[in-house]
Design an enzyme around this catalytic site. Structure first.
Site, PDB file in Angstrom:
ATOM      1  N   GLU A   1      23.693 -50.515  25.936  1.00  0.00           N
ATOM      2  CA  GLU A   1      24.716 -49.816  24.912  1.00  0.00           C
ATOM      3  C   GLU A   1      25.711 -49.300  25.598  1.00  0.00           C
ATOM      4  O   GLU A   1      25.639 -48.114  26.504  1.00  0.00           O
ATOM      5  CB  GLU A   1      24.187 -49.079  23.796  1.00  0.00           C
ATOM      6  CG  GLU A   1      25.094 -48.757  22.769  1.00  0.00           C
ATOM      7  CD  GLU A   1      24.577 -47.698  21.679  1.00  0.00           C
ATOM      8  OE1 GLU A   1      24.170 -46.696  22.066  1.00  0.00           O
ATOM      9  OE2 GLU A   1      24.676 -48.199  20.536  1.00  0.00           O
TER      10      GLU A   1
ATOM     11  N   TYR B   1      33.575 -50.113  21.895  1.00  0.00           N
ATOM     12  CA  TYR B   1      32.036 -50.581  21.845  1.00  0.00           C
ATOM     13  C   TYR B   1      31.719 -51.697  22.461  1.00  0.00           C
ATOM     14  O   TYR B   1      32.081 -52.505  21.731  1.00  0.00           O
ATOM     15  CB  TYR B   1      31.427 -49.930  20.415  1.00  0.00           C
ATOM     16  CG  TYR B   1      30.031 -49.995  20.239  1.00  0.00           C
ATOM     17  CD1 TYR B   1      29.410 -49.003  20.354  1.00  0.00           C
ATOM     18  CD2 TYR B   1      29.590 -51.322  19.921  1.00  0.00           C
ATOM     19  CE1 TYR B   1      28.049 -48.889  20.137  1.00  0.00           C
ATOM     20  CE2 TYR B   1      28.165 -51.411  20.033  1.00  0.00           C
ATOM     21  CZ  TYR B   1      27.123 -50.494  19.952  1.00  0.00           C
ATOM     22  OH  TYR B   1      25.785 -50.520  19.776  1.00  0.00           O
TER      23      TYR B   1
END
Ligand code: ADP
Ligand code: MG
Length: 404
Positions: A207, A119
């Site tokens: 993101e 991530y």
């Protein structure tokens, strides 16, 4: 402003970031054509909606065992099948709310052999006034759980925009992702490219989840690839990026908010029943607070801006009234640049034009306030005038209760 995954990947690719190849498709035929342009044999068909959690999402029209909005397909026929099942149907994910979102676009992309999911996100950290890079080795579909249960697995690295991205920032990101050797170097380069892209495009958020490490190829080389990305932009900076502005997909946005933006009104729909029309964001916030203090809830945030014209006021009224939940309207305007009598004229004209059907309380203050109140009184409309913010909130809450 938000954009779709495929658009975000196009933009990232332009900034030199490695993404799997893929093509957008608006129809089953286009999806098949898109797959034929890819090498295969593994394809992924992805629903393009402005919400995450698609992989674990469910389609309203399909039975509960049907697959979600991200599907692996092992042949062009399987791509066709997946496209048929998804297009036009409504995908419900943890981020869409119960009503879900209709899938009108697909992205057909290369299937990637994944060794590990990470991530990595960049966002504007308002507390520090810096760009935060948030990294975790626990990428994939459960990052929210990681944030709740094991927050220590998430590292935040802040970059002072005045200083800019330094090599040590890149090393910190690669370290947080526990990468070594060539992958570590790839990650440092990637972090720099993402930071540059973020700043250059005036992003609010970028993101990547997951960022993946591919399984090593025949020569033992692995690669870091952006497999999924969500990107949003600072609306106030969009004028600098006409190419990005063109990517706006209005079908993904609240229709009332789209209409409001056409009139340059800052409107956000909320859950309550009292419509608010206010000038200035600070006053709008205070108005919402005081409605709540009086035991009711605002139906919206609406800032008509400093130089509200009659046209703007009318448009604002119409937008507020289109919301079925609205049972009363509170207008709270401070006549500074605009004079109160001109605002009162606008309110009266707008109220007549839209055939006002709910109680309306107006609080005016500032230049020519007496003249303004006179105009409201002589209008023949059932407008309730209020003297101050507290009085206005009490009155509208009482009016709505009485009408109910
Ligand atoms: P969402 O976050 O909306 O659920 P993602 O694009 O992250 O959608 O997809 C969910 C999961 O599907 C990913 O975590 C990844 O495991 C898998 N996936 C997505 N794209 C690909 C791809 N191109 N190749 C292989 N697997 C993929
Ligand atoms: Mg994802």
């Amino acid at each position: 402003m938000n954009i779709h995954e495929y658009q975000a990947k196009e933009l990232l690719a332009k900034h030199g970031v490695a993404v799997p190849s893929g093509h957008a498709a608006m129809s089953v035929e286009e999806a098949v054509a898109a797959a034929k342009k890819l090498p295969g044999p593994l394809y992924v068909v992805k629903a393009q909606i402005h919400a995450g959690g698609r992989g674990k999402g469910k389609f309203k029209e399909l039975d509960a065992n049907a697959k979600g909005g991200v599907r692996l397909a092992e042949s062009v026929d399987a791509v066709e099948e997946a496209a048929k099942e998804m297009l036009g149907n409504t995908l419900v994910t943890v981020q869409t709310g119960d009503e879900g979102k209709q899938v009108n676009r697909l992205y057909v992309t290369d299937g990637v052999d994944i060794a590990q999911e990470y991530y990595l996100a960049l966002l504007v950290d308002r507390a520090s006034g810096q760009v935060a890079m948030v990294a975790s080795t626990e990428g994939g579909m459960d990052i929210e759980d990681v944030a709740h249960e094991t927050p220590e697995r998430i590292t935040t690295i802040t970059v002072d925009p005045a200083q800019g991205f330094m090599p040590h920032h890149g090393r910190a990101v690669a370290f947080a992702l526990k990468l070594s050797g060539d992958l570590n170097k790839q990650c440092q380069k990637l972090a720099k490219k993402l930071y540059d892209a973020f700043i250059e495009m005036d992003c609010e958020m970028l993101e990547i989840n997951p960022l993946v490490e591919t399984k090593p190829d025949g020569d033992g080389n692995a690669e870091l690839l952006v497999l999924d990305t969500k990107m949003s932009f600072d609306g106030n900076a969009l004028y600098r990026h006409p190419d990005i502005e063109k990517m706006r997909d209005e079908t993904e946005e609240d229709p009332a908010e789209v209409e409001a933006s056409e009139y340059d009104l800052a409107y956000i729909k909320l859950d309550g029943n009292i419509g608010c029309m206010v000038n200035g964001a600070g006053l709008a916030m205070a108005t919402m607070d005081i409605i709540k203090l009086n035991g009711a809830f605002p139906a919206n945030f609406l800032d008509v801006g400093g130089g509200a014209t009659k046209e703007k006021v009318t448009a604002a009224f119409k937008i507020i009234l289109k919301d079925d939940a609205v049972e009363g309207i509170l207008v709270n305007i401070f006549g500074g640049i605009m004079k109160c009598d001109i605002i009162a004229d606008g309110i009266v004209a707008a109220a007549k034009e839209v055939n006002l059907s709910v109680p309306l309380v107006v609080r005016l203050e500032g230049t020519n306030v007496e003249k303004g109140k006179e105009i409201l009184e002589n209008s023949g409309l059932p407008i309730v005038s209020a003297d101050d913010l507290g009085d206005a909130a009490k009155k509208i809450v009482a009016e709505v209760k009485e009408a109910a």
